[in-house]
Write an enzyme that holds these catalytic residues in place. Structure first.
Site, PDB file in Angstrom:
ATOM      1  N   ASP A  46      -9.750  -9.999  -0.863  1.00  0.00           N
ATOM      2  CA  ASP A  46      -9.935  -8.321  -1.261  1.00  0.00           C
ATOM      3  C   ASP A  46      -8.692  -7.925  -1.847  1.00  0.00           C
ATOM      4  O   ASP A  46      -7.628  -7.923  -0.949  1.00  0.00           O
ATOM      5  CB  ASP A  46     -10.463  -7.613  -0.185  1.00  0.00           C
ATOM      6  CG  ASP A  46     -10.533  -6.043  -0.229  1.00  0.00           C
ATOM      7  OD1 ASP A  46     -11.588  -5.765  -0.460  1.00  0.00           O
ATOM      8  OD2 ASP A  46      -9.423  -5.600  -0.337  1.00  0.00           O
ATOM      9  N   TYR A  51      -2.430  -2.322  -5.477  1.00  0.00           N
ATOM     10  CA  TYR A  51      -1.619  -3.422  -4.579  1.00  0.00           C
ATOM     11  C   TYR A  51      -0.565  -4.089  -5.426  1.00  0.00           C
ATOM     12  O   TYR A  51       0.232  -4.816  -4.745  1.00  0.00           O
ATOM     13  CB  TYR A  51      -2.443  -4.442  -3.849  1.00  0.00           C
ATOM     14  CG  TYR A  51      -3.654  -3.918  -2.896  1.00  0.00           C
ATOM     15  CD1 TYR A  51      -3.472  -2.469  -2.756  1.00  0.00           C
ATOM     16  CD2 TYR A  51      -4.591  -4.786  -2.483  1.00  0.00           C
ATOM     17  CE1 TYR A  51      -4.393  -2.092  -1.603  1.00  0.00           C
ATOM     18  CE2 TYR A  51      -5.441  -4.185  -1.623  1.00  0.00           C
ATOM     19  CZ  TYR A  51      -5.590  -3.051  -1.142  1.00  0.00           C
ATOM     20  OH  TYR A  51      -6.371  -2.476  -0.307  1.00  0.00           O
ATOM     21  N   LYS A  76     -10.535  -2.899  -6.748  1.00  0.00           N
ATOM     22  CA  LYS A  76     -10.643  -1.610  -6.664  1.00  0.00           C
ATOM     23  C   LYS A  76     -10.054  -0.857  -7.872  1.00  0.00           C
ATOM     24  O   LYS A  76      -8.802  -1.146  -8.329  1.00  0.00           O
ATOM     25  CB  LYS A  76     -10.147  -0.904  -5.332  1.00  0.00           C
ATOM     26  CG  LYS A  76     -10.618  -1.836  -4.369  1.00  0.00           C
ATOM     27  CD  LYS A  76      -9.956  -1.269  -2.852  1.00  0.00           C
ATOM     28  CE  LYS A  76     -10.283  -2.528  -1.720  1.00  0.00           C
ATOM     29  NZ  LYS A  76      -9.424  -3.477  -1.884  1.00  0.00           N
ATOM     30  N   HIS A 109     -11.532   3.340  -5.402  1.00  0.00           N
ATOM     31  CA  HIS A 109     -10.888   3.031  -4.089  1.00  0.00           C
ATOM     32  C   HIS A 109     -10.782   4.124  -3.118  1.00  0.00           C
ATOM     33  O   HIS A 109     -10.788   4.224  -1.958  1.00  0.00           O
ATOM     34  CB  HIS A 109      -9.261   2.794  -4.415  1.00  0.00           C
ATOM     35  CG  HIS A 109      -8.606   2.014  -3.588  1.00  0.00           C
ATOM     36  ND1 HIS A 109      -7.553   1.336  -4.033  1.00  0.00           N
ATOM     37  CD2 HIS A 109      -8.663   2.256  -2.206  1.00  0.00           C
ATOM     38  CE1 HIS A 109      -6.892   0.507  -2.849  1.00  0.00           C
ATOM     39  NE2 HIS A 109      -7.652   1.113  -1.919  1.00  0.00           N
TER      40      HIS A 109
END
Length: 274
Positions: A46, A51, A76, A109
């Site tokens: 994930d 990120y 996401k 998200h």
């Protein structure tokens, strides 16, 4: 190597019930962490655009030698990219960084309700599902009101809602709505960033089973039926977090953990994050 059970999503796609998260893992450390997870037996990874480590995830997947159809990859859509056309652009940018032809699960998200763009994003995601670029579509951090609004005028029910969920924040109302709608509950921050691990109820249960409090909490998630994605960059912890299938919590132990709910958020409030 442990065999991780899977959960059927509302479109028939199977998701491993235990996955590996890479939140806050720097991109240059991500490939090593994901490689260690894959070697330990994880097959679900994930990540997210925000990120900044999709490329590291992709590098580890490519180097693993594991067949693509044995992997389950989630990423996401970030808040700044919400909207119909920008969602399509953001998705293809994520796909390129991952080095994949499709993702198994794509999530909005955050709802960012004041911006009110998540329904436009969902229309774009519906197209990507129809085109075969996404096997399953879902959301993250959506509250009941956000889910109901999303479903107005859409026939595509999210397969997953990934939410902050741990013994200190059990989200019973939201989980009940998920059950009614056929949405799988996926837990992020499943250990509350360690904030609940010193609870006497957890340490007592852990001692009884010869396990760590973290293993007890992750086992609790599995027995509730949640999908869970613990994160670590330490190989020993990565192995510990998947070693959950040699013990079972009793009904009394599950009840004791249920009593730990206290509305403890470690992350933002979905109603106010915009």
């Amino acid at each position: 190597m442990p065999t991780v059970p899977s959960v059927a999503l509302n479109n028939g796609v199977e998701i491993p019930q235990l996955g590996f998260g890479v939140f806050q893992v720097p991109d240059d450390e991500t490939a090593a962490a994901v490689s260690a997870a894959l070697q330990a037996g994880y097959r679900s990874i994930d990540t997210a655009a925000v990120y900044g480590n999709e490329a590291g995830v992709g590098a580890a997947l490519a180097a693993s030698g594991i067949a693509r159809d044995e992997l389950f990859v989630t990423t996401k859509l970030w808040n700044a990219d919400q909207g119909h056309d920008s969602t399509l652009r953001a998705f293809h940018a994520s796909l390129a960084k991952l080095g994949l032809e499709y993702v198994d699960l794509y999530l909005v998200h955050w709802p960012t309700p004041a911006r009110d763009l998540y329904r436009d994003s969902w229309r774009a995601i519906e197209k990507l599902v129809a085109d075969g670029r996404i096997r399953a579509a879902g959301v993250s951090n959506f509250q009941p009101a956000h889910l109901r609004r999303l479903l107005e005028g859409s026939s595509l029910v999210p397969a997953v809602n990934q939410i902050e969920l741990h013994p200190g924040l059990q989200q019973r109302e939201l989980r009940a709505l998920h059950a009614d709608l056929g949405i799988v509950t996926e837990a992020w921050s499943p250990l509350a960033q360690g904030a609940v691990l010193a609870e006497p109820a957890l340490t007592e249960i852990a001692g009884r089973h010869g396990r760590s409090p973290a293993q007890v909490v992750l086992r609790w998630h599995l027995q509730l039926g949640n999908v869970v994605i613990p994160k670590s960059v330490m190989p020993a912890r990565i192995h510990e977090n998947i070693d959950l299938f040699g013990f079972v919590l009793s009904d009394e132990e599950m009840t004791a953990i249920a009593a730990l709910d206290r509305g403890l958020r470690t992350g933002p409030d979905p109603d106010t994050l915009n």
